[in-house]
Structures are given as structure tokens and as C-alpha cells.
Design a protein around this motif. Structure first.
Motif, PDB file in Angstrom:
ATOM      1  N   THR A   1      -0.644   2.764  11.309  1.00 29.58           N
ATOM      2  CA  THR A   1       0.664   3.380  11.512  1.00 29.58           C
ATOM      3  C   THR A   1       1.764   2.338  11.351  1.00 29.58           C
ATOM      4  O   THR A   1       1.737   1.295  11.993  1.00 29.58           O
ATOM      5  CB  THR A   1       0.750   4.021  12.916  1.00 29.58           C
ATOM      6  OG1 THR A   1      -0.304   4.962  13.061  1.00 29.58           O
ATOM      7  CG2 THR A   1       2.078   4.708  13.113  1.00 29.58           C
ATOM      8  N   LEU A   2       2.718   2.637  10.486  1.00 27.37           N
ATOM      9  CA  LEU A   2       3.868   1.774  10.236  1.00 27.37           C
ATOM     10  C   LEU A   2       5.097   2.433  10.856  1.00 27.37           C
ATOM     11  O   LEU A   2       5.394   3.589  10.575  1.00 27.37           O
ATOM     12  CB  LEU A   2       4.085   1.596   8.731  1.00 27.37           C
ATOM     13  CG  LEU A   2       5.412   1.003   8.272  1.00 27.37           C
ATOM     14  CD1 LEU A   2       5.529  -0.455   8.715  1.00 27.37           C
ATOM     15  CD2 LEU A   2       5.543   1.109   6.756  1.00 27.37           C
TER      16      LEU A   2
ATOM     17  N   GLY B   1       0.818  -1.204   0.000  1.00 25.72           N
ATOM     18  CA  GLY B   1       0.000   0.000   0.000  1.00 25.72           C
ATOM     19  C   GLY B   1       0.850   1.250   0.000  1.00 25.72           C
ATOM     20  O   GLY B   1       2.058   1.208  -0.155  1.00 25.72           O
ATOM     21  N   ARG B   2       0.184   2.376   0.177  1.00 25.48           N
ATOM     22  CA  ARG B   2       0.869   3.674   0.209  1.00 25.48           C
ATOM     23  C   ARG B   2       0.960   4.158   1.646  1.00 25.48           C
ATOM     24  O   ARG B   2      -0.016   4.140   2.385  1.00 25.48           O
ATOM     25  CB  ARG B   2       0.101   4.697  -0.622  1.00 25.48           C
ATOM     26  CG  ARG B   2       0.158   4.415  -2.080  1.00 25.48           C
ATOM     27  CD  ARG B   2      -0.543   5.478  -2.858  1.00 25.48           C
ATOM     28  NE  ARG B   2      -0.442   5.140  -4.273  1.00 25.48           N
ATOM     29  CZ  ARG B   2      -0.828   5.927  -5.237  1.00 25.48           C
ATOM     30  NH1 ARG B   2      -1.347   7.097  -4.962  1.00 25.48           N
ATOM     31  NH2 ARG B   2      -0.711   5.556  -6.485  1.00 25.48           N
ATOM     32  N   TRP B   3       2.159   4.613   1.989  1.00 33.44           N
ATOM     33  CA  TRP B   3       2.446   5.090   3.334  1.00 33.44           C
ATOM     34  C   TRP B   3       3.019   6.499   3.243  1.00 33.44           C
ATOM     35  O   TRP B   3       3.929   6.742   2.460  1.00 33.44           O
ATOM     36  CB  TRP B   3       3.444   4.165   4.021  1.00 33.44           C
ATOM     37  CG  TRP B   3       2.952   2.758   4.150  1.00 33.44           C
ATOM     38  CD1 TRP B   3       3.118   1.746   3.256  1.00 33.44           C
ATOM     39  CD2 TRP B   3       2.206   2.209   5.227  1.00 33.44           C
ATOM     40  NE1 TRP B   3       2.528   0.602   3.722  1.00 33.44           N
ATOM     41  CE2 TRP B   3       1.959   0.853   4.928  1.00 33.44           C
ATOM     42  CE3 TRP B   3       1.730   2.724   6.430  1.00 33.44           C
ATOM     43  CZ2 TRP B   3       1.255   0.012   5.785  1.00 33.44           C
ATOM     44  CZ3 TRP B   3       1.032   1.883   7.279  1.00 33.44           C
ATOM     45  CH2 TRP B   3       0.795   0.549   6.951  1.00 33.44           C
ATOM     46  N   VAL B   4       2.506   7.409   4.064  1.00 32.65           N
ATOM     47  CA  VAL B   4       2.943   8.804   4.061  1.00 32.65           C
ATOM     48  C   VAL B   4       3.694   9.076   5.360  1.00 32.65           C
ATOM     49  O   VAL B   4       3.224   8.731   6.446  1.00 32.65           O
ATOM     50  CB  VAL B   4       1.744   9.766   3.930  1.00 32.65           C
ATOM     51  CG1 VAL B   4       2.199  11.209   3.961  1.00 32.65           C
ATOM     52  CG2 VAL B   4       0.969   9.478   2.659  1.00 32.65           C
TER      53      VAL B   4
ATOM     54  N   GLU C   1      -2.039   5.641   3.678  1.00 30.02           N
ATOM     55  CA  GLU C   1      -2.868   6.582   2.924  1.00 30.02           C
ATOM     56  C   GLU C   1      -4.178   5.904   2.566  1.00 30.02           C
ATOM     57  O   GLU C   1      -4.187   4.809   2.002  1.00 30.02           O
ATOM     58  CB  GLU C   1      -2.137   7.026   1.651  1.00 30.02           C
ATOM     59  CG  GLU C   1      -2.870   8.063   0.873  1.00 30.02           C
ATOM     60  CD  GLU C   1      -2.088   8.485  -0.348  1.00 30.02           C
ATOM     61  OE1 GLU C   1      -2.145   7.752  -1.363  1.00 30.02           O
ATOM     62  OE2 GLU C   1      -1.432   9.522  -0.291  1.00 30.02           O
ATOM     63  N   GLN C   2      -5.279   6.533   2.914  1.00 28.25           N
ATOM     64  CA  GLN C   2      -6.598   5.981   2.605  1.00 28.25           C
ATOM     65  C   GLN C   2      -6.922   6.248   1.144  1.00 28.25           C
ATOM     66  O   GLN C   2      -6.715   7.332   0.649  1.00 28.25           O
ATOM     67  CB  GLN C   2      -7.670   6.606   3.500  1.00 28.25           C
ATOM     68  CG  GLN C   2      -7.421   6.404   4.972  1.00 28.25           C
ATOM     69  CD  GLN C   2      -7.375   4.941   5.381  1.00 28.25           C
ATOM     70  OE1 GLN C   2      -8.103   4.119   4.857  1.00 28.25           O
ATOM     71  NE2 GLN C   2      -6.480   4.615   6.303  1.00 28.25           N
TER      72      GLN C   2
END
Length: 131
Positions: free
Chosen positions: A112-113, A44-47, A129-130
Motif C-alpha cells: 500500500t502506497l 511499478g504499477r499502483w492502482v 498491482e500484482q
């Protein structure tokens, strides 16, 4: 109504419908269980909480790194070991301050990563990111 006067045929049709429905439900349940336990939890996408930079981890072990400013991005190989909870970022052409090649322990709590660099203990925190 279908086969109004023939109880045996209605019974056969009803058993067929129940059998097919049961098989479909079992197949769907097996699919979700397999996907849940064998999927990549980091996909997925992580910000980044601090800088707003983004990393995207795909199912085929690719990591796409996108700084907050600009349209440039870097694509690099990574490996996720779900048993030991280790993310390994391969050496490559990184011109990014977001994440450096090396080995990281990862921890996911809700969305949270947290990546902890194994050698120095530096922590990087990302939020999913949703979509």
C-alpha cells in the motif's frame, strides 16, 4: 572418473570449482543488496483504492497516469527522493484528477502506497498491482 589416479589434479579441480562458485555467489549477493538499497521503491504499477485509476512509476523517473475508463494516458516527469521520502510530480500537461503536480510525502506499508500532499494534507492511497 576424472583423473582417477592423480590426487593432486583432483584437488586442484575441486579448489577451482569452489573458488568459482564462491565468487559467483558473492557477485549475486552484492547485486541483490545494491538493487535492494539503491532501487526506486515506488517503481511499478499502483492502482487507486477509491477510483481504480492507475499510476505507473518507472525507474527513469517517468510517471504514467491511466484513468480507469478509456485508453488514454498521460506521461509526466517525477522525482523520488528516497532519503526524505518525497515524490515530486513535475508541472506538465495533466488532464487527470488522479494526481496533480506538486510535492507529496510517500509511505509504503507492504503493498500500500500512501501519498500525502505536503501543502494541504490530502491523502491518496494506492495498492501495488500484482504482475
Amino acid at each position: 572418473m576424472i583423473y582417477e589416479n592423480n590426487e593432486e589434479k583432483r584437488s586442484t579441480i575441486w579448489r577451482t570449482i569452489l573458488t568459482v562458485s564462491s565468487v559467483v555467489i558473492i557477485i549475486i549477493a552484492v547485486f541483490f543488496v545494491v538493487k535492494l538499497f539503491t532501487g526506486n521503491p515506488l517503481e511499478g504499477r499502483w492502482v487507486s483504492e477509491g477510483s481504480g485509476d492507475m499510476i505507473e512509476i518507472t525507474d527513469d523517473n517517468q510517471m504514467i497516469i491511466r484513468p480507469e475508463e478509456g485508453d488514454r494516458f498521460t506521461e509526466i516527469r517525477c522525482n523520488v527522493d528516497t532519503k526524505t521520502k518525497i515524490l515530486t510530480v513535475a508541472e506538465g500537461p495533466l488532464d487527470s484528477d488522479i494526481i496533480q503536480p506538486g510535492t507529496y510525502n510517500y509511505n509504503i506499508e507492504q503493498d500500500t502506497l500512501t501519498l500525502t500532499e505536503r501543502e494541504y494534507g490530502e491523502q491518496l492511497v494506492f495498492v501495488r498491482e500484482q504482475e
